[in-house]
Design an enzyme around this catalytic site. Structure first.
Site, PDB file in Angstrom:
ATOM      1  N   LEU A 156     127.817  15.556 -65.790  1.00  0.00           N
ATOM      2  CA  LEU A 156     128.903  15.026 -65.023  1.00  0.00           C
ATOM      3  C   LEU A 156     128.924  13.558 -64.361  1.00  0.00           C
ATOM      4  CD1 LEU A 156     128.390  15.555 -61.717  1.00  0.00           C
ATOM      5  CD2 LEU A 156     128.749  17.863 -62.563  1.00  0.00           C
ATOM      6  N   GLU A 158     129.820  11.506 -61.116  1.00  0.00           N
ATOM      7  CA  GLU A 158     130.301  11.653 -59.702  1.00  0.00           C
ATOM      8  C   GLU A 158     131.772  10.932 -59.759  1.00  0.00           C
ATOM      9  OE1 GLU A 158     127.661  10.727 -56.517  1.00  0.00           O
ATOM     10  OE2 GLU A 158     126.105  11.954 -57.503  1.00  0.00           O
ATOM     11  N   ASN A 214     120.690   8.759 -70.134  1.00  0.00           N
ATOM     12  CA  ASN A 214     120.964   7.845 -68.746  1.00  0.00           C
ATOM     13  C   ASN A 214     120.145   6.404 -68.932  1.00  0.00           C
ATOM     14  OD1 ASN A 214     122.419   9.727 -67.296  1.00  0.00           O
ATOM     15  ND2 ASN A 214     120.910  10.190 -65.953  1.00  0.00           N
ATOM     16  N   TYR A 257     130.366  -3.394 -68.125  1.00  0.00           N
ATOM     17  CA  TYR A 257     130.840  -4.003 -67.173  1.00  0.00           C
ATOM     18  C   TYR A 257     129.447  -4.567 -66.265  1.00  0.00           C
ATOM     19  CZ  TYR A 257     135.438  -2.582 -68.025  1.00  0.00           C
ATOM     20  OH  TYR A 257     136.745  -2.221 -68.934  1.00  0.00           O
ATOM     21  N   GLY A 259     127.896  -6.360 -62.938  1.00  0.00           N
ATOM     22  CA  GLY A 259     128.206  -6.291 -61.663  1.00  0.00           C
ATOM     23  C   GLY A 259     126.989  -6.357 -60.989  1.00  0.00           C
ATOM     24  N   GLY A 263     123.281   1.794 -59.425  1.00  0.00           N
ATOM     25  CA  GLY A 263     122.835   2.296 -58.097  1.00  0.00           C
ATOM     26  C   GLY A 263     123.011   3.807 -58.390  1.00  0.00           C
ATOM     27  N   CYS A 266     121.267   8.870 -59.819  1.00  0.00           N
ATOM     28  CA  CYS A 266     120.596   9.270 -61.301  1.00  0.00           C
ATOM     29  C   CYS A 266     119.914   8.265 -61.899  1.00  0.00           C
ATOM     30  CB  CYS A 266     121.641  10.069 -61.950  1.00  0.00           C
ATOM     31  SG  CYS A 266     122.339  11.529 -61.396  1.00  0.00           S
ATOM     32  N   LYS A 327     129.564   3.789 -56.160  1.00  0.00           N
ATOM     33  CA  LYS A 327     130.975   3.429 -57.342  1.00  0.00           C
ATOM     34  C   LYS A 327     131.924   4.109 -56.769  1.00  0.00           C
ATOM     35  CE  LYS A 327     130.121   7.600 -60.488  1.00  0.00           C
ATOM     36  NZ  LYS A 327     130.241   7.983 -61.541  1.00  0.00           N
ATOM     37  N   ARG A 334     123.374   6.763 -52.306  1.00  0.00           N
ATOM     38  CA  ARG A 334     121.798   7.072 -52.769  1.00  0.00           C
ATOM     39  C   ARG A 334     121.611   5.606 -53.739  1.00  0.00           C
ATOM     40  NH1 ARG A 334     121.144  13.118 -54.228  1.00  0.00           N
ATOM     41  NH2 ARG A 334     123.281  12.895 -54.783  1.00  0.00           N
TER      42      ARG A 334
HETATM   43  N1  LIG Z   1     124.624  13.672 -58.853  1.00  0.00           N
HETATM   44  C1  LIG Z   1     124.848  13.386 -60.057  1.00  0.00           C
HETATM   45  O1  LIG Z   1     125.989  12.651 -60.425  1.00  0.00           O
HETATM   46  C2  LIG Z   1     124.146  14.246 -61.142  1.00  0.00           C
HETATM   47  C3  LIG Z   1     124.733  14.360 -62.432  1.00  0.00           C
HETATM   48  C4  LIG Z   1     123.716  15.177 -63.281  1.00  0.00           C
HETATM   49  C5  LIG Z   1     122.458  15.617 -63.017  1.00  0.00           C
HETATM   50  N2  LIG Z   1     122.093  15.552 -61.734  1.00  0.00           N
HETATM   51  C6  LIG Z   1     120.842  16.124 -61.380  1.00  0.00           C
HETATM   52  O2  LIG Z   1     121.176  17.360 -60.976  1.00  0.00           O
HETATM   53  C7  LIG Z   1     119.946  17.864 -59.809  1.00  0.00           C
HETATM   54  C8  LIG Z   1     120.975  17.791 -58.469  1.00  0.00           C
HETATM   55  O3  LIG Z   1     121.434  16.560 -58.351  1.00  0.00           O
HETATM   56  P1  LIG Z   1     122.660  16.446 -56.700  1.00  0.00           P
HETATM   57  O4  LIG Z   1     123.014  15.218 -56.973  1.00  0.00           O
HETATM   58  O5  LIG Z   1     123.321  17.782 -56.968  1.00  0.00           O
HETATM   59  O6  LIG Z   1     121.243  16.633 -55.786  1.00  0.00           O
HETATM   60  P2  LIG Z   1     121.835  16.682 -54.113  1.00  0.00           P
HETATM   61  O7  LIG Z   1     120.886  16.309 -53.537  1.00  0.00           O
HETATM   62  O8  LIG Z   1     123.412  16.653 -53.962  1.00  0.00           O
HETATM   63  O9  LIG Z   1     121.798  18.336 -53.930  1.00  0.00           O
HETATM   64  C9  LIG Z   1     120.478  19.247 -54.174  1.00  0.00           C
HETATM   65  C10 LIG Z   1     120.684  20.495 -53.088  1.00  0.00           C
HETATM   66  O10 LIG Z   1     119.556  21.403 -53.545  1.00  0.00           O
HETATM   67  C11 LIG Z   1     119.266  21.927 -52.092  1.00  0.00           C
HETATM   68  N3  LIG Z   1     117.964  22.443 -52.281  1.00  0.00           N
HETATM   69  C12 LIG Z   1     116.700  22.104 -52.383  1.00  0.00           C
HETATM   70  N4  LIG Z   1     115.620  22.673 -52.415  1.00  0.00           N
HETATM   71  C13 LIG Z   1     116.091  24.042 -52.656  1.00  0.00           C
HETATM   72  C14 LIG Z   1     115.644  25.346 -52.393  1.00  0.00           C
HETATM   73  N5  LIG Z   1     114.360  25.585 -52.748  1.00  0.00           N
HETATM   74  N6  LIG Z   1     116.533  26.320 -52.590  1.00  0.00           N
HETATM   75  C15 LIG Z   1     117.858  26.285 -52.647  1.00  0.00           C
HETATM   76  N7  LIG Z   1     118.502  25.085 -52.571  1.00  0.00           N
HETATM   77  C16 LIG Z   1     117.858  23.786 -52.520  1.00  0.00           C
HETATM   78  C17 LIG Z   1     119.451  20.783 -51.247  1.00  0.00           C
HETATM   79  O11 LIG Z   1     119.540  21.280 -50.034  1.00  0.00           O
HETATM   80  C18 LIG Z   1     120.543  20.137 -51.619  1.00  0.00           C
HETATM   81  O12 LIG Z   1     121.787  20.805 -51.060  1.00  0.00           O
HETATM   82  C19 LIG Z   1     119.165  16.218 -59.833  1.00  0.00           C
HETATM   83  O13 LIG Z   1     117.988  16.686 -60.790  1.00  0.00           O
HETATM   84  C20 LIG Z   1     119.961  15.145 -60.534  1.00  0.00           C
HETATM   85  O14 LIG Z   1     119.136  14.437 -61.101  1.00  0.00           O
HETATM   86  C21 LIG Z   1     122.661  15.027 -60.772  1.00  0.00           C
END
Ligand SMILES: NC(=O)c1ccc[n+]([C@@H]2O[C@H](COP(=O)([O-])OP(=O)(O)OC[C@H]3O[C@@H](n4cnc5c(N)ncnc54)[C@H](O)[C@@H]3O)[C@@H](O)[C@H]2O)c1
Length: 438
Positions: A156, A158, A214, A257, A259, A263, A266, A327, A334
């Site tokens: 997905l 954001e 990615n 694009y 820019g 950031g 990911c 974005k 982050r």
């Molecule tokens: N953000 C994105 O767009 C995106 C897209 C694809 C994949 N990912 C991947 O998905 C994963 C999560 O990313 P995110 O952006 O949702 O992270 P995030 O930091 O927004 O959320 C992670 C959550 O996990 C919780 N957490 C940590 N340890 C825990 C535990 N032991 N038990 C329960 N909860 C716990 C934290 O409190 C936090 O709320 C990462 O590996 C990231 O690379 C993110």
């Protein structure tokens, strides 16, 4: 079907809400007590279009609930998704401590068959580590319980996360057993009724697919930034070049694009982790190393252009920034280029005033009162020497340049996203600098 999603961040909450929307019974678990307590009150911790309404609707219909306690609910689950963060370690490798903590909890508390799915982005081999940890915990309890591990990376974006999750281009699933494959098919079938786009593969290939995707997207961005920088030197216009190459079906027009650098949570960390995986395996990831190097330089390009325009002296200059999130349509800052630009400006003793439609609170949380926070986009331009556009939010796309020129003390606008027309600004007496417009 009852499923648990461990980790209630951008991925966990969106996945949880979308599975609930499709009729599944979802329990979201997070260790952050404040976050869980807020979620139980209907307060959503992140900005993602459509998410709040979806969570509240499904909460009212009792299809989604929130808790900090995985142990007490785990044996109601058929599937447990691990969606916790995997931030970078000092050496660039992915920090797996959250993922493995969840695996320990699962192993300590499960009493029946279930499928444990790694949705977090993790290096190849991590899902096998998860299995080892769970098995070791079961062995400690002398339990012989069957379970399956699955890799199901998330793609997905954001800002459009709900749409991406509800209607994915494809779903990648790494499985080892027919039983797990059937369960994962059942989970994703409602999302893909017209065309079942689940690609089943082995677990390591699934884990690698996420990094390769990615890294490829980051490569396109850095490649275009390199081309843009060269365009400026040779008197070409990268906007034209982008159109010229993007119309080639082999290339396509997405992610071309130029820019102020990529950031977010990911690309930067996943690019670093892939380089690290290469190193661990004695392989030099040359292309992706260059991608990262270009990006580091590009994050400063807007600042460097500004400094040059002011003959190297930005002391006491007042600089406005439009856009802080990495974005549009997210409050996620982050690794946002805005942070690099702000830090560079403050180092030069410039004053900075910022405006972003949703990331103001996140900026305050990250850097506090080092900058001034404007109430709206035009207030940010009052008496400033220069205006920098860093995130292309829709509301910044067609500003009244008359109002901006009247408000500003100076006349410099730097467009870090190439969305403005030079002649329009010139008409109002403003000087526009973009990226790669030679
Ligand atoms: N953000 C994105 O767009 C995106 C897209 C694809 C994949 N990912 C991947 O998905 C994963 C999560 O990313 P995110 O952006 O949702 O992270 P995030 O930091 O927004 O959320 C992670 C959550 O996990 C919780 N957490 C940590 N340890 C825990 C535990 N032991 N038990 C329960 N909860 C716990 C934290 O409190 C936090 O709320 C990462 O590996 C990231 O690379 C993110």
């Amino acid at each position: 079907m009852h499923i648990a999603i461990v980790g209630s961040g951008y991925v966990g909450l969106v996945s949880g809400a979308c599975f609930a929307e499709m009729g599944m019974n979802v329990t979201c678990i997070d260790i952050d007590e404040k976050k869980v307590s807020n979620l139980n009150k209907g307060i959503i911790p992140i900005y993602e279009p459509g998410l709040e309404e979806m969570i509240i609707r499904n909460k009212n219909d009792e299809r989604i609930s929130f808790t900090t306690d995985l142990t007490s609910c785990i044996n109601n689950m058929e599937v447990v998704f691990i969606a916790v963060g995997t931030p970078p370690n000092e050496d660039g490798s992915a920090d797996l401590k959250h993922v493995l903590t969840v695996a320990h909890t699962v192993g300590r508390s499960m009493n029946k068959y279930m499928v444990i799915v790694t949705k977090s982005t993790v290096p190849v081999g991590t899902s096998f580590k998860v299995r080892k940890v769970i098995q070791a915990e079961l062995d400690k309890r002398n339990l012989d319980i069957e379970f399956d591990i699955v890799s199901n990376p998330e793609f997905l974006k954001e800002g459009v996360a709900i749409k991406d999750f509800m209607s994915p281009d494809r779903v990648v699933v790494g499985v080892e057993s027919e039983k797990a494959k059937q369960i994962m098919s059942k989970l994703y079938r409602p999302f893909l009724l017209n065309n079942f786009r689940v690609i089943f593969m082995d677990v390591p290939s699934s884990e690698m697919t996420k990094y390769a995707a990615n890294a490829m997207l980051a490569t396109r961005i850095s490649f275009m930034n390199d081309i843009a920088n060269l365009c400026e030197l040779v008197g070409a216009n990268v906007d034209m070049v982008r159109k010229g190459i993007g119309s080639d079906l082999r290339i396509g027009n997405k992610f071309l694009y130029p820019g102020s650098g990529y950031g977010g949570s990911c690309f930067p960390k996943d690019v670093k982790a892939l380089i690290h995986t290469g190193k661990e395996n004695g392989y030099n990831m040359r292309v992706i190393k260059a991608v990262e190097e270009v990006n580091e330089i590009q994050k400063k390009i807007v600042f460097e252009k500004l400094k040059k325009l002011f003959n190297g002296d930005l002391k006491d200059k007042m600089v406005a920034i439009w856009g802080l999130s990495f974005k549009p349509d997210t409050d996620d800052m982050r690794e946002a280029p805005s942070l690099v630009v702000i830090e560079s400006l403050l180092k030069e003793k410039a004053n900075v005033i910022v405006y972003d439609p949703v990331a103001m609170n996140e900026c305050k949380r990250l850097i506090g009162d080092k900058v001034i926070y404007a109430k709206d986009m035009y207030e940010a331009t009052v008496d400033v020497d220069a205006l920098l556009l860093l995130t292309e939010w829709k509301q910044f796309r067609m500003p009244s340049w008359k109002v901006v020129k009247k408000a500003m003390k100076g006349n410099v606008v730097i467009d870090g996203r190439n969305i403005y027309d030079e002649f329009e600004l010139q008409r109002e007496g403003l000087i526009l600098k973009g990226i790669g417009r030679g």
